[in-house]
Every structure is written in C-alpha cells, then in structure tokens.
Design a protein around this motif. Structure first.
Motif, mmCIF file in Angstrom:
data_model
loop_
_atom_site.group_PDB
_atom_site.id
_atom_site.type_symbol
_atom_site.label_atom_id
_atom_site.label_comp_id
_atom_site.label_asym_id
_atom_site.label_seq_id
_atom_site.Cartn_x
_atom_site.Cartn_y
_atom_site.Cartn_z
ATOM 1 N N LEU A 19 0.829 -1.207 0.000
ATOM 2 C CA LEU A 19 0.000 0.000 0.000
ATOM 3 C C LEU A 19 0.862 1.255 0.000
ATOM 4 C CD1 LEU A 19 -2.897 -0.988 2.428
ATOM 5 C CD2 LEU A 19 -3.050 -0.530 -0.017
ATOM 6 N N ARG A 20 1.951 1.230 0.764
ATOM 7 C CA ARG A 20 2.845 2.387 0.767
ATOM 8 C C ARG A 20 3.485 2.575 -0.606
ATOM 9 N NH1 ARG A 20 4.012 0.418 6.049
ATOM 10 N NH2 ARG A 20 5.768 -0.822 5.270
ATOM 11 N N ALA A 21 3.834 1.449 -1.226
ATOM 12 C CA ALA A 21 4.435 1.526 -2.554
ATOM 13 C C ALA A 21 3.417 1.999 -3.587
ATOM 14 C CB ALA A 21 4.994 0.166 -2.962
ATOM 15 N N ALA A 22 2.140 1.605 -3.370
ATOM 16 C CA ALA A 22 1.100 1.963 -4.342
ATOM 17 C C ALA A 22 0.925 3.464 -4.442
ATOM 18 C CB ALA A 22 -0.210 1.293 -3.953
ATOM 19 N N ALA A 23 1.142 4.153 -3.317
ATOM 20 C CA ALA A 23 0.980 5.609 -3.328
ATOM 21 C C ALA A 23 1.998 6.280 -4.250
ATOM 22 C CB ALA A 23 1.126 6.147 -1.908
ATOM 23 N N LEU A 24 3.132 5.615 -4.480
ATOM 24 C CA LEU A 24 4.181 6.165 -5.335
ATOM 25 C C LEU A 24 4.090 5.650 -6.765
ATOM 26 C CD1 LEU A 24 7.158 5.731 -2.816
ATOM 27 C CD2 LEU A 24 5.736 7.767 -3.185
ATOM 28 N N CYS A 25 3.167 4.707 -6.979
ATOM 29 C CA CYS A 25 3.064 4.078 -8.291
ATOM 30 C C CYS A 25 2.180 4.898 -9.213
ATOM 31 C CB CYS A 25 2.492 2.672 -8.137
ATOM 32 S SG CYS A 25 2.471 1.759 -9.692
ATOM 33 N N ARG A 26 2.632 5.123 -10.389
ATOM 34 C CA ARG A 26 1.863 5.918 -11.346
ATOM 35 C C ARG A 26 0.738 5.100 -11.979
ATOM 36 N NH1 ARG A 26 4.353 10.681 -12.678
ATOM 37 N NH2 ARG A 26 6.505 10.934 -11.972
ATOM 38 N N GLU A 27 0.829 3.788 -11.929
ATOM 39 C CA GLU A 27 -0.164 2.957 -12.586
ATOM 40 C C GLU A 27 -1.309 2.622 -11.632
ATOM 41 O OE1 GLU A 27 1.562 -0.489 -14.276
ATOM 42 O OE2 GLU A 27 3.041 0.610 -15.476
ATOM 43 N N ARG A 28 -2.520 2.703 -12.125
ATOM 44 C CA ARG A 28 -3.712 2.415 -11.321
ATOM 45 C C ARG A 28 -3.726 0.967 -10.858
ATOM 46 N NH1 ARG A 28 -8.916 0.764 -12.959
ATOM 47 N NH2 ARG A 28 -10.641 1.517 -11.632
ATOM 48 N N ASP A 29 -3.203 0.070 -11.678
ATOM 49 C CA ASP A 29 -3.227 -1.352 -11.346
ATOM 50 C C ASP A 29 -2.465 -1.651 -10.057
ATOM 51 O OD1 ASP A 29 -4.716 -1.815 -13.536
ATOM 52 O OD2 ASP A 29 -3.105 -2.685 -14.756
ATOM 53 N N CYS A 30 -1.429 -0.885 -9.772
ATOM 54 C CA CYS A 30 -0.649 -1.112 -8.556
ATOM 55 C C CYS A 30 -1.532 -0.964 -7.324
ATOM 56 C CB CYS A 30 0.518 -0.122 -8.470
ATOM 57 S SG CYS A 30 1.769 -0.338 -9.745
ATOM 58 N N PHE A 31 -2.307 0.120 -7.304
ATOM 59 C CA PHE A 31 -3.155 0.374 -6.136
ATOM 60 C C PHE A 31 -4.254 -0.675 -6.035
ATOM 61 C CE2 PHE A 31 -6.753 2.355 -3.974
ATOM 62 C CZ PHE A 31 -6.141 2.723 -2.781
ATOM 63 N N LEU A 32 -4.846 -1.057 -7.154
ATOM 64 C CA LEU A 32 -5.913 -2.065 -7.134
ATOM 65 C C LEU A 32 -5.396 -3.410 -6.628
ATOM 66 C CD1 LEU A 32 -7.721 -1.277 -10.517
ATOM 67 C CD2 LEU A 32 -8.425 -0.622 -8.216
ATOM 68 N N ALA A 34 -2.821 -3.918 -4.628
ATOM 69 C CA ALA A 34 -2.519 -3.807 -3.200
ATOM 70 C C ALA A 34 -3.795 -3.843 -2.367
ATOM 71 C CB ALA A 34 -1.750 -2.519 -2.924
ATOM 72 N N LEU A 35 -4.818 -3.155 -2.847
ATOM 73 C CA LEU A 35 -6.080 -3.118 -2.108
ATOM 74 C C LEU A 35 -6.740 -4.484 -2.076
ATOM 75 C CD1 LEU A 35 -7.883 -1.208 -0.552
ATOM 76 C CD2 LEU A 35 -9.041 -0.594 -2.683
ATOM 77 N N GLN A 36 -6.695 -5.201 -3.195
ATOM 78 C CA GLN A 36 -7.264 -6.550 -3.233
ATOM 79 C C GLN A 36 -6.503 -7.483 -2.290
ATOM 80 O OE1 GLN A 36 -10.070 -8.006 -5.145
ATOM 81 N NE2 GLN A 36 -9.583 -9.336 -3.414
ATOM 82 N N ALA A 37 -5.183 -7.351 -2.248
ATOM 83 C CA ALA A 37 -4.377 -8.182 -1.346
ATOM 84 C C ALA A 37 -4.725 -7.890 0.111
ATOM 85 C CB ALA A 37 -2.891 -7.929 -1.598
ATOM 86 N N LYS A 38 -4.944 -6.631 0.428
ATOM 87 C CA LYS A 38 -5.310 -6.260 1.800
ATOM 88 C C LYS A 38 -6.658 -6.869 2.178
ATOM 89 C CE LYS A 38 -5.640 -2.342 4.934
ATOM 90 N NZ LYS A 38 -4.710 -2.965 5.903
ATOM 91 N N VAL A 39 -7.602 -6.834 1.248
ATOM 92 C CA VAL A 39 -8.916 -7.437 1.497
ATOM 93 C C VAL A 39 -8.775 -8.933 1.767
ATOM 94 C CG1 VAL A 39 -11.140 -8.035 0.450
ATOM 95 C CG2 VAL A 39 -10.214 -5.727 0.186
ATOM 96 N N ASP A 40 -7.965 -9.604 0.957
ATOM 97 C CA ASP A 40 -7.786 -11.052 1.102
ATOM 98 C C ASP A 40 -7.192 -11.405 2.465
ATOM 99 O OD1 ASP A 40 -8.780 -11.382 -1.430
ATOM 100 O OD2 ASP A 40 -6.801 -11.535 -2.385
ATOM 101 N N VAL A 41 -6.188 -10.655 2.888
ATOM 102 C CA VAL A 41 -5.544 -10.942 4.170
ATOM 103 C C VAL A 41 -6.490 -10.660 5.330
ATOM 104 C CG1 VAL A 41 -3.685 -10.267 5.731
ATOM 105 C CG2 VAL A 41 -3.213 -10.594 3.305
ATOM 106 N N GLU A 42 -7.187 -9.550 5.273
ATOM 107 C CA GLU A 42 -8.119 -9.205 6.360
ATOM 108 C C GLU A 42 -9.234 -10.237 6.462
ATOM 109 O OE1 GLU A 42 -7.727 -4.348 6.618
ATOM 110 O OE2 GLU A 42 -9.112 -5.231 5.169
ATOM 111 N N ARG A 43 -9.726 -10.694 5.332
ATOM 112 C CA ARG A 43 -10.773 -11.714 5.358
ATOM 113 C C ARG A 43 -10.239 -13.012 5.956
ATOM 114 N NH1 ARG A 43 -11.678 -12.234 0.224
ATOM 115 N NH2 ARG A 43 -10.807 -14.309 -0.101
ATOM 116 N N ALA A 44 -9.030 -13.393 5.583
ATOM 117 C CA ALA A 44 -8.441 -14.620 6.097
ATOM 118 C C ALA A 44 -8.180 -14.525 7.601
ATOM 119 C CB ALA A 44 -7.134 -14.920 5.363
#
Length: 233
Positions: A19-32, A34-44
């Motif tokens: 997520l910290r890296a996503a803030a520096l990433c110019r590509e939208r896919d990076c943030f998406l 990271a966010l999906q990975a965060k959702v997966d971990v929180e759900r697990a």
C-alpha cells in the motif's frame, strides 16, 4: 503464497508495504492489486468489517473497469465476507432471522455478479464455481429458515401467555417450602444465645419464625401479629 500458508502476520506486513508503494506508483493497477491483497488478508484473519470496508472501496474503483477477473475476484471476496458473517445463523438464535436472510441475499447477489463477470471474461470454470456456490447458499438459507421457524414454534409453545386468571402462575399464598434442619437449629441457637438481650418484638418475631419453619402456622401467625403490635407500641 504466504496467505495460502496461513502466515497472516507476515502477509499483512507485505500488504502494508504494498500500500505504501502503491501511493508512489503511477499505474492504477498497482493500487488495485494492493487493495485486493489487503482485502484477502483481512478476510483470512477474520477482520471482516475492515475487509468489507476495503472491498467496498475496491468495487467502487472497479465500477467502470473492463477487467472481468478483477471484478470476479472482488465480488467473490465480498460474498465470502457476507457468508462468514452468517456463521451461527443456521444452528442458533444468536442473530435475528431478518439479519441472517439479508446477509444471505447480499452474498448471493455478489456471487451472481462474480459469475457474470467470469462469464464475460470467458472463465468457464470460475463461472461454474460461483453458480455451484449459489445453490449451496440457497440450501443453507432454506435450512436456516426451517430451523428458525421450528425454534420459534417451540418458543411459542413454552412462552408464558396467560389467557385467563387460572393461567397465572402467582398466588397470594406464599410457601417457602420445606426448611432444613440446619436453618431451624440456627434460629433456635440465636434465640437461645441472645436471650433477654433482644428487644421484645424481635424475640417474639424469632419465636414465630421457628414455629413457622416447623409447620405451626397458626401459632406463627399469632406470634407475627403480636410482634407487630409490640413494635408499634
């Protein structure tokens, strides 16, 4: 891989880095991603409300997205969150039926969205998986409805709902039940040891209690009344 191996703590730290890296990433896919990975971990990890909040944000970002796999993953993930929140619905009365059925309906709606996204992307296996889970969810919903209905009928059968005076379980005649020998002995010991040191009304009342405990109701009543008159005097 770490999520699959249940190394949730380590996986969560990597998600935070992503997520910290996503803030520096110019590509939208990076943030998406990271966010999906965060959702997966929180759900697990069982952090369902946090996961639901993040997946709602993810779906908002994907509203006009043309990537069917991202949509499938997000909707399938949110359905899993709703299903996790229904835990206990089918075998207990911990949650109301309205809440349970609402969660089942939300889970089903997301599964159908996931199925449609998979079909759009040509992912036949994933579409079939979602369709199969919809059927399982319907069975669980019906089971929950059946069990809650049976539980409510049982509750109604034993619920205290008097229709006439004879149905009321209270009476003006109070019975303390059979008194133990120890209680009677204790009162007699108090009466013996206190002797004349007790006020008159209290001594009379104590005698009346002993008579009452030993079943001499008439004598006890006479003693209680005499104790009252002595106290008032």
């Amino acid at each position: 891989d770490e999520t699959l191996d249940h190394d949730y703590g380590s996986a969560s730290s990597h998600v935070a880095e992503a997520l910290r890296a996503a803030a520096l990433c110019r590509e939208r896919d990076c943030f998406l991603d990271a966010l999906q990975a965060k959702v997966d971990v929180e759900r697990a990890r069982g952090e369902l409300f946090s996961a639901a909040s993040h997946v709602n944000g993810l779906l908002a970002l994907l509203k006009n997205d043309s990537d069917p796999m991202r949509s499938y993953t997000a909707y399938y993930g949110r359905s899993s969150i709703y299903q996790s929140l229904t835990e206990g619905c089918s075998d207990s009365l911990r949650m109301s039926g309205d809440i349970c059925f609402r969660l089942f309906d939300l889970a089903k709606a997301d599964l159908l969205q996931a199925r449609d996204s998979a079909k759009q992307g040509g992912f036949t296996y994933l579409a079939g998986l979602a369709e199969s889970e919809v059927k399982d969810l319907d069975l669980l919903r019906n089971l929950t409805g059946s069990r809650k209905s049976s539980a409510m009928k049982l509750f109604e059968a034993v619920r205290f709902a008097p229709q006439s005076a004879k149905d009321v379980l209270v009476t003006e005649m109070f019975s303390g039940g059979k008194s133990s020998r120890q209680m009677i002995d204790a009162l007699e010991t108090v009466r013996r040891e206190m002797g004349r040191g007790m006020p008159g009304y209290l001594s009379i009342s104590l005698d009346a209690q002993v008579d009452d405990l030993q079943g001499r109701e008439d004598k006890a009543l006479e003693g209680y009344l005499r104790a009252i008159r002595t106290m008032e005097a």
